[in-house]
Design a protein around this motif. Structure first.
Motif, PDB file in Angstrom:
ATOM      1  N   MET A   1       0.733  -1.107   0.117  1.00  0.00           N
ATOM      2  CA  MET A   1      -0.139  -0.138  -0.028  1.00  0.00           C
ATOM      3  C   MET A   1       0.930   1.294  -0.048  1.00  0.00           C
ATOM      4  O   MET A   1       1.667   1.269   0.896  1.00  0.00           O
ATOM      5  CB  MET A   1      -0.701  -0.065   1.089  1.00  0.00           C
ATOM      6  CG  MET A   1      -1.683   1.075   1.424  1.00  0.00           C
ATOM      7  SD  MET A   1      -3.071   1.228   2.634  1.00  0.00           S
ATOM      8  CE  MET A   1      -2.501   0.355   3.873  1.00  0.00           C
ATOM      9  N   VAL A  71      -8.309   8.176  -1.526  1.00  0.00           N
ATOM     10  CA  VAL A  71      -8.919   6.816  -1.347  1.00  0.00           C
ATOM     11  C   VAL A  71      -8.314   5.653  -2.260  1.00  0.00           C
ATOM     12  O   VAL A  71      -7.802   4.764  -1.642  1.00  0.00           O
ATOM     13  CB  VAL A  71     -10.507   6.719  -1.962  1.00  0.00           C
ATOM     14  CG1 VAL A  71     -10.829   5.332  -2.037  1.00  0.00           C
ATOM     15  CG2 VAL A  71     -11.404   7.547  -1.020  1.00  0.00           C
ATOM     16  N   LYS A  74      -5.032   4.871  -0.358  1.00  0.00           N
ATOM     17  CA  LYS A  74      -5.140   4.113   0.872  1.00  0.00           C
ATOM     18  C   LYS A  74      -5.486   2.609   0.374  1.00  0.00           C
ATOM     19  O   LYS A  74      -5.588   1.748   1.499  1.00  0.00           O
ATOM     20  CB  LYS A  74      -6.288   4.574   1.829  1.00  0.00           C
ATOM     21  CG  LYS A  74      -5.723   5.901   2.550  1.00  0.00           C
ATOM     22  CD  LYS A  74      -6.509   6.478   3.510  1.00  0.00           C
ATOM     23  CE  LYS A  74      -6.087   7.706   4.129  1.00  0.00           C
ATOM     24  NZ  LYS A  74      -6.910   8.407   5.022  1.00  0.00           N
ATOM     25  N   LYS A  75      -5.809   2.498  -0.679  1.00  0.00           N
ATOM     26  CA  LYS A  75      -6.325   1.017  -1.114  1.00  0.00           C
ATOM     27  C   LYS A  75      -5.129   0.174  -1.703  1.00  0.00           C
ATOM     28  O   LYS A  75      -4.377   0.849  -2.421  1.00  0.00           O
ATOM     29  CB  LYS A  75      -7.334   1.156  -2.108  1.00  0.00           C
ATOM     30  CG  LYS A  75      -8.664   1.529  -1.966  1.00  0.00           C
ATOM     31  CD  LYS A  75      -9.437   0.549  -0.900  1.00  0.00           C
ATOM     32  CE  LYS A  75     -10.497   0.999  -0.549  1.00  0.00           C
ATOM     33  NZ  LYS A  75     -11.494   0.012   0.419  1.00  0.00           N
ATOM     34  N   LEU A  77      -4.142  -2.014  -4.374  1.00  0.00           N
ATOM     35  CA  LEU A  77      -4.933  -2.451  -5.735  1.00  0.00           C
ATOM     36  C   LEU A  77      -3.745  -3.228  -6.209  1.00  0.00           C
ATOM     37  O   LEU A  77      -2.695  -2.943  -6.510  1.00  0.00           O
ATOM     38  CB  LEU A  77      -5.239  -1.074  -6.549  1.00  0.00           C
ATOM     39  CG  LEU A  77      -6.473  -0.292  -5.776  1.00  0.00           C
ATOM     40  CD1 LEU A  77      -6.604   0.983  -6.401  1.00  0.00           C
ATOM     41  CD2 LEU A  77      -7.868  -1.165  -5.659  1.00  0.00           C
ATOM     42  N   GLU A 111     -15.188   4.993  -1.938  1.00  0.00           N
ATOM     43  CA  GLU A 111     -14.684   3.736  -1.116  1.00  0.00           C
ATOM     44  C   GLU A 111     -15.510   2.594  -1.798  1.00  0.00           C
ATOM     45  O   GLU A 111     -14.865   1.422  -1.922  1.00  0.00           O
ATOM     46  CB  GLU A 111     -15.207   3.914   0.169  1.00  0.00           C
ATOM     47  CG  GLU A 111     -13.807   4.845   0.753  1.00  0.00           C
ATOM     48  CD  GLU A 111     -14.075   5.057   2.353  1.00  0.00           C
ATOM     49  OE1 GLU A 111     -15.091   4.949   3.007  1.00  0.00           O
ATOM     50  OE2 GLU A 111     -13.123   5.724   2.696  1.00  0.00           O
ATOM     51  N   PHE A 114     -14.024   1.711  -5.314  1.00  0.00           N
ATOM     52  CA  PHE A 114     -12.963   0.691  -5.035  1.00  0.00           C
ATOM     53  C   PHE A 114     -13.034  -0.523  -4.336  1.00  0.00           C
ATOM     54  O   PHE A 114     -12.159  -1.473  -4.520  1.00  0.00           O
ATOM     55  CB  PHE A 114     -11.775   1.786  -4.445  1.00  0.00           C
ATOM     56  CG  PHE A 114     -11.083   2.652  -5.749  1.00  0.00           C
ATOM     57  CD1 PHE A 114     -10.108   1.940  -6.759  1.00  0.00           C
ATOM     58  CD2 PHE A 114     -11.365   3.839  -5.624  1.00  0.00           C
ATOM     59  CE1 PHE A 114      -9.799   3.004  -7.615  1.00  0.00           C
ATOM     60  CE2 PHE A 114     -10.633   4.834  -6.460  1.00  0.00           C
ATOM     61  CZ  PHE A 114      -9.948   4.385  -7.604  1.00  0.00           C
ATOM     62  N   ALA A 115     -13.813  -0.619  -3.392  1.00  0.00           N
ATOM     63  CA  ALA A 115     -14.049  -1.953  -2.750  1.00  0.00           C
ATOM     64  C   ALA A 115     -14.458  -3.008  -3.598  1.00  0.00           C
ATOM     65  O   ALA A 115     -14.242  -4.207  -3.429  1.00  0.00           O
ATOM     66  CB  ALA A 115     -15.057  -1.619  -1.656  1.00  0.00           C
ATOM     67  N   GLU A 117     -13.861  -3.210  -6.547  1.00  0.00           N
ATOM     68  CA  GLU A 117     -12.644  -3.754  -7.442  1.00  0.00           C
ATOM     69  C   GLU A 117     -11.937  -4.751  -6.413  1.00  0.00           C
ATOM     70  O   GLU A 117     -11.256  -5.644  -6.801  1.00  0.00           O
ATOM     71  CB  GLU A 117     -12.020  -2.414  -7.772  1.00  0.00           C
ATOM     72  CG  GLU A 117     -10.802  -2.864  -8.556  1.00  0.00           C
ATOM     73  CD  GLU A 117     -10.901  -3.781  -9.897  1.00  0.00           C
ATOM     74  OE1 GLU A 117     -10.123  -4.521 -10.459  1.00  0.00           O
ATOM     75  OE2 GLU A 117     -12.070  -3.522 -10.364  1.00  0.00           O
ATOM     76  N   THR A 118     -11.635  -4.298  -5.344  1.00  0.00           N
ATOM     77  CA  THR A 118     -10.722  -5.222  -4.417  1.00  0.00           C
ATOM     78  C   THR A 118     -11.656  -6.520  -4.411  1.00  0.00           C
ATOM     79  O   THR A 118     -10.832  -7.624  -4.050  1.00  0.00           O
ATOM     80  CB  THR A 118     -10.216  -4.717  -2.993  1.00  0.00           C
ATOM     81  OG1 THR A 118     -11.652  -4.128  -2.476  1.00  0.00           O
ATOM     82  CG2 THR A 118      -9.411  -3.585  -3.227  1.00  0.00           C
TER      83      THR A 118
END
Length: 123
Positions: A1, A71, A74-75, A77, A111, A114-115, A117-118
């Motif tokens: 990260m 955001v 902090k992810k 990816l 969030e 991107f959540a 996506e994760t």
């Protein structure tokens, strides 16, 4: 990260934007659309599209971009190129642009974007 957002983590060239936009969107929320495409780099890159017709005030556009970069940083990816596009106006008559409320709404939606996506990556 990674906690930085240096130039190497940004999508800046028109050709790079075009190659990602050719693909179908990966994820959508009420106001945003996420496009993604694999890259050969060791890190993810981010591109932002915040149209003036959807957020007339420069203050609003800059806040959206600032929150999106926060955001993204902090992810954790995959090594992909991500483009976040504002697809609907965040400021309406029913939902006026009050700083704290608007920032909270934008952060929550980004969030979620991107959540999703994760979660796709872990499956």
């Amino acid at each position: 990260m990674s906690q930085n957002f240096s130039r190497e983590r940004r999508i800046v060239k028109t050709d790079d934007f075009s190659s990602v936009f050719r693909l179908r969107p990966k994820n959508r929320t009420g106001h945003f659309t996420l496009y993604a495409r694999g890259n050969t780099l060791q890190h993810a890159r981010l591109g932002l599209v915040v149209a003036k017709r959807l957020a007339q005030r420069a203050v609003t556009r800059n806040m959206i971009k600032r929150v999106c970069r926060e955001v993204f940083r902090k992810k954790a990816l995959d090594s992909m190129d991500y483009i976040v596009r504002l697809s609907a106006s965040v400021v309406t008559r029913r939902n006026p642009a009050t700083g704290v409320q608007l920032k909270r709404l934008v952060k929550k939606e980004l969030e979620q974007l991107f959540a999703g996506e994760t979660q796709n990556r872990e499956s």
